[in-house]
Design a protein around this motif. Structure first.
Motif, PDB file in Angstrom:
ATOM      1  N   ALA A 141      38.991  43.783  31.404  1.00  0.00           N
ATOM      2  CA  ALA A 141      38.663  42.426  32.121  1.00  0.00           C
ATOM      3  C   ALA A 141      39.044  41.671  31.327  1.00  0.00           C
ATOM      4  N   THR A 142      40.416  40.973  30.960  1.00  0.00           N
ATOM      5  CA  THR A 142      40.766  40.125  29.794  1.00  0.00           C
ATOM      6  C   THR A 142      40.626  38.776  30.401  1.00  0.00           C
ATOM      7  N   LYS A 143      40.889  37.853  29.196  1.00  0.00           N
ATOM      8  CA  LYS A 143      40.785  36.378  29.582  1.00  0.00           C
ATOM      9  C   LYS A 143      39.751  35.869  29.866  1.00  0.00           C
ATOM     10  N   LEU A 144      38.545  36.456  29.424  1.00  0.00           N
ATOM     11  CA  LEU A 144      37.201  36.159  29.747  1.00  0.00           C
ATOM     12  C   LEU A 144      36.966  34.707  29.263  1.00  0.00           C
ATOM     13  N   ASP A 145      37.642  34.406  28.481  1.00  0.00           N
ATOM     14  CA  ASP A 145      37.477  32.905  28.081  1.00  0.00           C
ATOM     15  C   ASP A 145      37.970  31.795  29.052  1.00  0.00           C
ATOM     16  N   LYS A 146      38.726  32.333  29.914  1.00  0.00           N
ATOM     17  CA  LYS A 146      39.298  31.331  30.768  1.00  0.00           C
ATOM     18  C   LYS A 146      38.205  31.141  32.129  1.00  0.00           C
ATOM     19  N   ILE A 147      36.952  31.891  32.376  1.00  0.00           N
ATOM     20  CA  ILE A 147      36.102  31.550  33.408  1.00  0.00           C
ATOM     21  C   ILE A 147      34.693  31.103  32.998  1.00  0.00           C
ATOM     22  N   LYS A 148      34.000  30.639  33.871  1.00  0.00           N
ATOM     23  CA  LYS A 148      32.643  30.131  33.398  1.00  0.00           C
ATOM     24  C   LYS A 148      31.784  31.451  33.415  1.00  0.00           C
ATOM     25  N   LYS A 149      30.704  31.303  32.651  1.00  0.00           N
ATOM     26  CA  LYS A 149      29.639  32.459  32.423  1.00  0.00           C
ATOM     27  C   LYS A 149      29.181  32.745  33.872  1.00  0.00           C
ATOM     28  N   GLY A 150      29.147  32.013  34.639  1.00  0.00           N
ATOM     29  CA  GLY A 150      28.477  31.909  35.887  1.00  0.00           C
ATOM     30  C   GLY A 150      29.242  33.009  36.849  1.00  0.00           C
ATOM     31  N   GLN A 151      30.689  33.009  36.571  1.00  0.00           N
ATOM     32  CA  GLN A 151      31.543  33.641  37.404  1.00  0.00           C
ATOM     33  C   GLN A 151      31.787  35.305  37.159  1.00  0.00           C
ATOM     34  N   ARG A 152      31.251  35.474  35.739  1.00  0.00           N
ATOM     35  CA  ARG A 152      31.530  36.794  35.241  1.00  0.00           C
ATOM     36  C   ARG A 152      31.361  37.873  36.213  1.00  0.00           C
ATOM     37  N   ASN A 153      29.875  38.022  36.559  1.00  0.00           N
ATOM     38  CA  ASN A 153      29.252  39.352  37.125  1.00  0.00           C
ATOM     39  C   ASN A 153      30.140  39.418  38.575  1.00  0.00           C
ATOM     40  N   LYS A 154      30.411  38.288  39.297  1.00  0.00           N
ATOM     41  CA  LYS A 154      31.053  38.382  40.565  1.00  0.00           C
ATOM     42  C   LYS A 154      32.623  39.003  40.254  1.00  0.00           C
ATOM     43  N   GLN A 155      33.284  38.376  39.192  1.00  0.00           N
ATOM     44  CA  GLN A 155      34.575  38.936  39.097  1.00  0.00           C
ATOM     45  C   GLN A 155      34.538  40.395  38.582  1.00  0.00           C
ATOM     46  N   LEU A 156      33.916  40.651  37.781  1.00  0.00           N
ATOM     47  CA  LEU A 156      33.770  42.155  37.446  1.00  0.00           C
ATOM     48  C   LEU A 156      33.277  43.093  38.688  1.00  0.00           C
ATOM     49  N   GLN A 157      32.534  42.670  39.407  1.00  0.00           N
ATOM     50  CA  GLN A 157      32.285  43.263  40.552  1.00  0.00           C
ATOM     51  C   GLN A 157      33.673  43.458  41.462  1.00  0.00           C
ATOM     52  N   LEU A 158      34.231  42.181  41.711  1.00  0.00           N
ATOM     53  CA  LEU A 158      35.454  42.190  42.643  1.00  0.00           C
ATOM     54  C   LEU A 158      36.410  43.281  41.862  1.00  0.00           C
ATOM     55  N   ILE A 159      36.672  43.483  40.523  1.00  0.00           N
ATOM     56  CA  ILE A 159      37.572  44.255  39.933  1.00  0.00           C
ATOM     57  C   ILE A 159      36.986  45.744  40.142  1.00  0.00           C
ATOM     58  N   SER A 160      35.698  46.090  39.917  1.00  0.00           N
ATOM     59  CA  SER A 160      35.555  47.687  40.203  1.00  0.00           C
ATOM     60  C   SER A 160      35.740  47.991  41.466  1.00  0.00           C
ATOM     61  N   SER A 161      35.055  46.858  42.343  1.00  0.00           N
ATOM     62  CA  SER A 161      35.408  47.402  43.915  1.00  0.00           C
ATOM     63  C   SER A 161      36.755  47.642  44.263  1.00  0.00           C
ATOM     64  N   THR A 162      37.556  46.530  43.866  1.00  0.00           N
ATOM     65  CA  THR A 162      39.001  46.692  44.425  1.00  0.00           C
ATOM     66  C   THR A 162      39.739  47.923  43.955  1.00  0.00           C
ATOM     67  N   LEU A 163      39.481  48.085  42.551  1.00  0.00           N
ATOM     68  CA  LEU A 163      40.096  49.511  41.946  1.00  0.00           C
ATOM     69  C   LEU A 163      39.532  50.723  42.812  1.00  0.00           C
ATOM     70  N   GLN A 164      38.339  50.606  43.272  1.00  0.00           N
ATOM     71  CA  GLN A 164      37.476  51.675  43.476  1.00  0.00           C
ATOM     72  C   GLN A 164      37.275  52.532  42.186  1.00  0.00           C
ATOM     73  N   MET A 165      36.927  51.803  41.196  1.00  0.00           N
ATOM     74  CA  MET A 165      36.667  52.666  39.924  1.00  0.00           C
ATOM     75  C   MET A 165      35.668  53.886  39.816  1.00  0.00           C
ATOM     76  N   GLU A 166      35.997  54.913  39.499  1.00  0.00           N
ATOM     77  CA  GLU A 166      35.180  56.027  39.217  1.00  0.00           C
ATOM     78  C   GLU A 166      34.006  55.809  38.183  1.00  0.00           C
ATOM     79  N   GLU A 167      32.710  56.405  38.765  1.00  0.00           N
ATOM     80  CA  GLU A 167      31.678  56.026  37.883  1.00  0.00           C
ATOM     81  C   GLU A 167      31.733  56.230  36.227  1.00  0.00           C
TER      82      GLU A 167
END
Ligand SMILES: Nc1nc2c(ncn2[C@@H]2O[C@H](COP(=O)(O)OP(=O)(O)OP(=O)(O)O)[C@@H](O)[C@H]2O)c(=O)[nH]1
Ligand SMILES: [Mg+2]
Length: 195
Positions: A141-167
């Protein structure tokens, strides 16, 4: 891993040009202009070995980089760039299939996603395509420098759920600008490779 040696081996347009050495390989996949080449450069501390550009579609062949004579990074052309003809798109698909379906040296793929955005349908298709070949996928999950710290977990969650990532697949926040996430990316890559 401390990188002392990194060189481009070949820009391959077809299978017969792939290097034959039996060393492990990590491929980079992701949307055009998302930061695949920048990821490679940051990992090996070289400013511009893998050529980057602010214009999408810079990488059009499979570019093999040999690192420390030990493994290859393979920079793969991006997808999702609108200004691509049908013919070019078909050629791209063929290139992907040819590489991912039959490359024995391939240990894992780093799928690069922009942390600011929900993964696109193309991103989901690429993830599924890689899993279809039973390949481990590390999602960067790149370009981490472009978002605020407080948004990180929400964005990471969005990525793993949208991709339906395997454990078993790792999701690694990363910035090619600051180097954040680099250690985790190295340890994950090394865990997939046997030298
Ligand atoms: N701020 C910031 N910019 C980045 C980061 N990673 C890449 N970029 C910028 O994004 C643009 C595209 O980067 P590239 O590494 O060329 O992207 P690519 O995925 O290899 O692109 P193609 O080869 O065209 O598919 C460049 O302008 C980079 O400087 C990052 O982590 N942070
Ligand atoms: Mg590139």
């Amino acid at each position: 891993m401390k990188v002392n040696h990194a060189e481009i081996i070949i820009s391959a347009a077809s299978k017969k040009q792939y290097p034959g050495d039996p060393i492990p390989e990590i491929a980079l996949a992701g949307r055009s202009n998302v930061g695949k080449s920048s990821f490679i450069n940051k990992m090996i501390q070289r400013k511009n070995l893998a050529r980057t550009s602010s214009k999408p579609g810079k990488t059009q062949t499979l570019n093999f980089y040999r690192i420390n004579e030990k493994f290859h990074f393979v920079d793969v052309p991006g997808y999702g760039y609108a200004k691509v003809s049908k013919k070019e798109r078909a050629k791209w698909g063929q290139m992907m299939e040819e590489y991912f379906a039959g490359r024995e040296q391939l240990c894992a793929t780093a799928l690069v996603i922009d942390i600011r955005h929900k993964p696109t349908e193309d991103d989901c298709m690429m993830y599924d395509f890689l899993k279809h070949f039973e390949l481990p996928v590390m999602v960067i999950a790149t370009k981490l420098d472009k978002i605020k710290k407080g948004q990180r977990n929400k964005q990471l969650q969005l990525i793993s759920s949208t991709l339906q990532m395997e454990e078993e697949d790792q999701l690694i926040p990363f910035s090619a600008e600051t180097g954040e996430g680099k250690d985790k990316a190295w340890s994950t890559m090394l865990s997939y490779m046997q030298f």
